[in-house]
Design a protein around this motif. Structure first.
Motif, PDB file in Angstrom:
ATOM      1  N   PRO A  36       0.826  -1.219   0.000  1.00  0.00           N
ATOM      2  CA  PRO A  36       0.000   0.000   0.000  1.00  0.00           C
ATOM      3  C   PRO A  36       0.857   1.265   0.000  1.00  0.00           C
ATOM      4  O   PRO A  36       1.956   1.289   0.559  1.00  0.00           O
ATOM      5  CB  PRO A  36      -0.803  -0.110   1.304  1.00  0.00           C
ATOM      6  N   LEU A  37       0.329   2.302  -0.609  1.00  0.00           N
ATOM      7  CA  LEU A  37       0.934   3.628  -0.585  1.00  0.00           C
ATOM      8  C   LEU A  37       0.100   4.527   0.324  1.00  0.00           C
ATOM      9  O   LEU A  37      -1.058   4.212   0.645  1.00  0.00           O
ATOM     10  CB  LEU A  37       0.980   4.220  -1.997  1.00  0.00           C
ATOM     11  N   GLU A  38       0.649   5.649   0.711  1.00  0.00           N
ATOM     12  CA  GLU A  38      -0.092   6.573   1.577  1.00  0.00           C
ATOM     13  C   GLU A  38      -1.404   6.999   0.928  1.00  0.00           C
ATOM     14  O   GLU A  38      -2.426   7.159   1.603  1.00  0.00           O
ATOM     15  CB  GLU A  38       0.779   7.802   1.874  1.00  0.00           C
ATOM     16  N   ALA A  39      -1.399   7.150  -0.400  1.00  0.00           N
ATOM     17  CA  ALA A  39      -2.600   7.594  -1.118  1.00  0.00           C
ATOM     18  C   ALA A  39      -3.704   6.549  -1.120  1.00  0.00           C
ATOM     19  O   ALA A  39      -4.856   6.855  -1.441  1.00  0.00           O
ATOM     20  CB  ALA A  39      -2.238   7.954  -2.555  1.00  0.00           C
ATOM     21  N   ASP A  40      -3.383   5.308  -0.769  1.00  0.00           N
ATOM     22  CA  ASP A  40      -4.396   4.245  -0.769  1.00  0.00           C
ATOM     23  C   ASP A  40      -5.324   4.330   0.444  1.00  0.00           C
ATOM     24  O   ASP A  40      -6.417   3.762   0.436  1.00  0.00           O
ATOM     25  CB  ASP A  40      -3.727   2.864  -0.777  1.00  0.00           C
ATOM     26  N   TYR A  41      -4.891   5.010   1.472  1.00  0.00           N
ATOM     27  CA  TYR A  41      -5.657   5.050   2.720  1.00  0.00           C
ATOM     28  C   TYR A  41      -6.776   6.083   2.655  1.00  0.00           C
ATOM     29  O   TYR A  41      -6.622   7.145   2.058  1.00  0.00           O
ATOM     30  CB  TYR A  41      -4.741   5.393   3.905  1.00  0.00           C
ATOM     31  N   PHE A  42      -7.890   5.763   3.319  1.00  0.00           N
ATOM     32  CA  PHE A  42      -8.929   6.770   3.511  1.00  0.00           C
ATOM     33  C   PHE A  42      -8.435   7.769   4.558  1.00  0.00           C
ATOM     34  O   PHE A  42      -7.728   7.387   5.494  1.00  0.00           O
ATOM     35  CB  PHE A  42     -10.231   6.125   4.011  1.00  0.00           C
ATOM     36  N   PRO A  43      -8.800   9.047   4.458  1.00  0.00           N
ATOM     37  CA  PRO A  43      -8.425  10.017   5.487  1.00  0.00           C
ATOM     38  C   PRO A  43      -8.940   9.588   6.850  1.00  0.00           C
ATOM     39  O   PRO A  43     -10.025   9.003   6.969  1.00  0.00           O
ATOM     40  CB  PRO A  43      -9.120  11.312   5.014  1.00  0.00           C
ATOM     41  N   ASP A  44      -8.152   9.865   7.879  1.00  0.00           N
ATOM     42  CA  ASP A  44      -8.516   9.429   9.231  1.00  0.00           C
ATOM     43  C   ASP A  44      -9.919   9.863   9.633  1.00  0.00           C
ATOM     44  O   ASP A  44     -10.663   9.105  10.253  1.00  0.00           O
ATOM     45  CB  ASP A  44      -7.508   9.976  10.243  1.00  0.00           C
ATOM     46  N   MET A  45     -10.285  11.100   9.310  1.00  0.00           N
ATOM     47  CA  MET A  45     -11.584  11.603   9.743  1.00  0.00           C
ATOM     48  C   MET A  45     -12.741  10.803   9.154  1.00  0.00           C
ATOM     49  O   MET A  45     -13.823  10.756   9.722  1.00  0.00           O
ATOM     50  CB  MET A  45     -11.730  13.085   9.373  1.00  0.00           C
ATOM     51  N   GLN A  46     -12.524  10.139   8.003  1.00  0.00           N
ATOM     52  CA  GLN A  46     -13.580   9.344   7.385  1.00  0.00           C
ATOM     53  C   GLN A  46     -13.737   7.975   8.044  1.00  0.00           C
ATOM     54  O   GLN A  46     -14.684   7.261   7.764  1.00  0.00           O
ATOM     55  CB  GLN A  46     -13.299   9.172   5.891  1.00  0.00           C
ATOM     56  N   THR A  47     -12.786   7.605   8.905  1.00  0.00           N
ATOM     57  CA  THR A  47     -12.838   6.289   9.542  1.00  0.00           C
ATOM     58  C   THR A  47     -13.313   6.359  10.989  1.00  0.00           C
ATOM     59  O   THR A  47     -13.374   5.337  11.661  1.00  0.00           O
ATOM     60  CB  THR A  47     -11.454   5.619   9.507  1.00  0.00           C
ATOM     61  N   LEU A  48     -13.640   7.555  11.449  1.00  0.00           N
ATOM     62  CA  LEU A  48     -14.024   7.726  12.846  1.00  0.00           C
ATOM     63  C   LEU A  48     -15.529   7.660  13.025  1.00  0.00           C
ATOM     64  O   LEU A  48     -16.285   8.149  12.185  1.00  0.00           O
ATOM     65  CB  LEU A  48     -13.517   9.075  13.372  1.00  0.00           C
ATOM     66  N   SER A  49     -15.954   7.098  14.154  1.00  0.00           N
ATOM     67  CA  SER A  49     -17.359   7.151  14.531  1.00  0.00           C
ATOM     68  C   SER A  49     -17.700   8.581  14.915  1.00  0.00           C
ATOM     69  O   SER A  49     -16.804   9.426  15.084  1.00  0.00           O
ATOM     70  CB  SER A  49     -17.618   6.227  15.723  1.00  0.00           C
ATOM     71  N   ALA A  50     -18.980   8.862  15.076  1.00  0.00           N
ATOM     72  CA  ALA A  50     -19.392  10.231  15.430  1.00  0.00           C
ATOM     73  C   ALA A  50     -18.751  10.665  16.743  1.00  0.00           C
ATOM     74  O   ALA A  50     -18.250  11.780  16.874  1.00  0.00           O
ATOM     75  CB  ALA A  50     -20.914  10.305  15.522  1.00  0.00           C
ATOM     76  N   GLY A  51     -18.745   9.747  17.731  1.00  0.00           N
ATOM     77  CA  GLY A  51     -18.153  10.076  19.026  1.00  0.00           C
ATOM     78  C   GLY A  51     -16.656  10.313  18.926  1.00  0.00           C
ATOM     79  O   GLY A  51     -16.115  11.242  19.527  1.00  0.00           O
ATOM     80  N   ALA A  52     -15.975   9.472  18.149  1.00  0.00           N
ATOM     81  CA  ALA A  52     -14.529   9.626  17.989  1.00  0.00           C
ATOM     82  C   ALA A  52     -14.196  10.902  17.232  1.00  0.00           C
ATOM     83  O   ALA A  52     -13.174  11.542  17.492  1.00  0.00           O
ATOM     84  CB  ALA A  52     -13.952   8.416  17.264  1.00  0.00           C
ATOM     85  N   ALA A  53     -15.046  11.292  16.293  1.00  0.00           N
ATOM     86  CA  ALA A  53     -14.810  12.527  15.541  1.00  0.00           C
ATOM     87  C   ALA A  53     -14.904  13.741  16.468  1.00  0.00           C
ATOM     88  O   ALA A  53     -14.102  14.678  16.368  1.00  0.00           O
ATOM     89  CB  ALA A  53     -15.819  12.647  14.399  1.00  0.00           C
ATOM     90  N   VAL A  54     -15.861  13.715  17.385  1.00  0.00           N
ATOM     91  CA  VAL A  54     -15.982  14.799  18.370  1.00  0.00           C
ATOM     92  C   VAL A  54     -14.737  14.835  19.243  1.00  0.00           C
ATOM     93  O   VAL A  54     -14.171  15.901  19.524  1.00  0.00           O
ATOM     94  CB  VAL A  54     -17.248  14.612  19.231  1.00  0.00           C
ATOM     95  N   GLU A  55     -14.281  13.638  19.664  1.00  0.00           N
ATOM     96  CA  GLU A  55     -13.082  13.554  20.495  1.00  0.00           C
ATOM     97  C   GLU A  55     -11.884  14.150  19.777  1.00  0.00           C
ATOM     98  O   GLU A  55     -11.112  14.923  20.350  1.00  0.00           O
ATOM     99  CB  GLU A  55     -12.803  12.098  20.850  1.00  0.00           C
ATOM    100  N   ARG A  56     -11.710  13.791  18.515  1.00  0.00           N
ATOM    101  CA  ARG A  56     -10.577  14.290  17.743  1.00  0.00           C
ATOM    102  C   ARG A  56     -10.631  15.818  17.648  1.00  0.00           C
ATOM    103  O   ARG A  56      -9.612  16.488  17.861  1.00  0.00           O
ATOM    104  CB  ARG A  56     -10.619  13.668  16.334  1.00  0.00           C
ATOM    105  N   ARG A  57     -11.796  16.360  17.334  1.00  0.00           N
ATOM    106  CA  ARG A  57     -11.918  17.809  17.188  1.00  0.00           C
ATOM    107  C   ARG A  57     -11.660  18.519  18.514  1.00  0.00           C
ATOM    108  O   ARG A  57     -11.024  19.581  18.555  1.00  0.00           O
ATOM    109  CB  ARG A  57     -13.295  18.169  16.640  1.00  0.00           C
ATOM    110  N   PHE A  58     -12.164  17.939  19.603  1.00  0.00           N
ATOM    111  CA  PHE A  58     -11.978  18.563  20.909  1.00  0.00           C
ATOM    112  C   PHE A  58     -10.499  18.589  21.295  1.00  0.00           C
ATOM    113  O   PHE A  58      -9.972  19.615  21.742  1.00  0.00           O
ATOM    114  CB  PHE A  58     -12.771  17.814  21.974  1.00  0.00           C
ATOM    115  N   MET A  59      -9.798  17.446  21.107  1.00  0.00           N
ATOM    116  CA  MET A  59      -8.398  17.382  21.495  1.00  0.00           C
ATOM    117  C   MET A  59      -7.551  18.333  20.655  1.00  0.00           C
ATOM    118  O   MET A  59      -6.617  18.965  21.165  1.00  0.00           O
ATOM    119  CB  MET A  59      -7.883  15.951  21.370  1.00  0.00           C
TER     120      MET A  59
END
Length: 309
Positions: A70-93
């Motif tokens: 795999p190359l870096e471009a093959d990965y989905f962006p991290d924010m697209q792999t987070l649940s709603a709760g985890a996305a809030v956590e990421r933004r807060f931190m």
């Protein structure tokens, strides 16, 4: 399926595991992948089909095999792999630890809920996690006092972390060799070696491996206090480390080598060797955090006079 968070997270997890395989190597069975990724076989089939479409694996009649790494471009962006709760956590931190936020400032749960597009209840539950470790203090009228990541705070947290992790290793080495945590450790070790082989380009992928290694150890404790504690500190420390990126590649390389020594000790099931290597690694991590705090001096200022604690 492409818009599904579970699919995208599983796809990225599968990519990370494939980095440790040789070109032409056979892939695990659908059942093994489903177990490893903790998803249904339907999701696994969708992941494999997408990997084949991207030219990463082949799905011929003779079996599945790795065609390219795999190359870096093959990965989905991290924010697209987070649940709603985890996305809030990421933004807060990111907001509180990477922004210009000082010890002694007040947070308002209702305002945070509006800012992050979630409910006040969700925000309160999330903030309560940091109250337990002393980073926040609850105040009247839905307010919270941010007390800052100080050197004293880091020392206290690491004392507890060491105690909890050493206890968790005792549970880990009591598990049979064919148990899921040991199989996960095999995958984690292989990914460590693959990352070391390409450290110059991918050193910033280390925090994901660090979180996985320590989490798989903590979770074998089957102790909710140990597990909940790690949920908080892993999030807190990985963001705090980003205050200082001047020597990130070097320190990640050192940590990778210490992890491999730690894994070797776990395989030996020699508790004295495990304790020694765990303590050594956590001393290094403590020093890294201390240096990071120095790069965020406004976060470690004392609480201003007139603000009660």
């Amino acid at each position: 399926m492409k818009g599904n968070t579970v699919f995208k997270r599983s796809y990225n997890q599968c990519l990370r595991r494939l980095t440790a395989h040789d070109i032409g190597a056979a892939l695990p069975s659908e059942s093994d992948l489903a177990h490893t990724l903790d998803v249904s076989r339907t999701t696994v089939r969708a992941v494999l089909a997408s990997l084949a479409e991207a030219g990463i694996v082949s799905l011929g009649t003779s079996g599945r095999a790795l065609v390219r790494h795999p190359l870096e471009a093959d990965y989905f962006p991290d924010m697209q792999t987070l649940s709603a709760g985890a996305a809030v956590e990421r933004r807060f931190m990111e907001w509180i630890l990477l922004g210009d936020f000082r010890a002694g400032q007040l947070l308002n749960a209702a305002e945070l809920a509006r800012q992050f597009g979630t409910s006040t209840t969700t925000i309160r539950e999330y903030l309560a996690q940091f109250q337990h470790v002393g980073l926040l203090e609850r105040r009247p009228n839905s307010a919270w006092l941010y007390k800052g990541v100080t050197p004293d705070f880091a020392t206290e947290i690491y004392d507890v972390r060491e105690m909890f992790e050493l206890r968790a290793t005792r549970s880990f080495i009591e598990l049979p060799d064919d148990s899921p945590p040991w199989r996960e450790l095999d995958a984690i070790e292989a990914e460590h070696r693959a990352l070391l082989a390409n450290i110059g380009e991918e050193y910033r992928r280390f925090p994901q491996l660090d979180e996985r290694l320590h989490r798989v150890i903590h979770e074998t404790s089957n102790n909710r206090f140990i597990i909940d504690f790690y949920d908080v500190i892993s999030t807190l420390f990985h963001y705090t480390y980003r205050w200082n990126r001047s020597d990130e590649q070097q320190r990640n390389t050192v940590a990778l080598m210490e992890h491999l020594d730690y894994i070797e000790a776990l395989r030996s099931r020699d508790q004295r060797a495990i304790d020694a290597r765990c303590r050594k690694h956590l001393r290094t991590a403590r020093a890294t955090l201390a240096r990071s705090i120095e790069f965020g001096p406004f976060r470690s200022q004392p609480i201003p006079a007139g603000v009660s604690t």
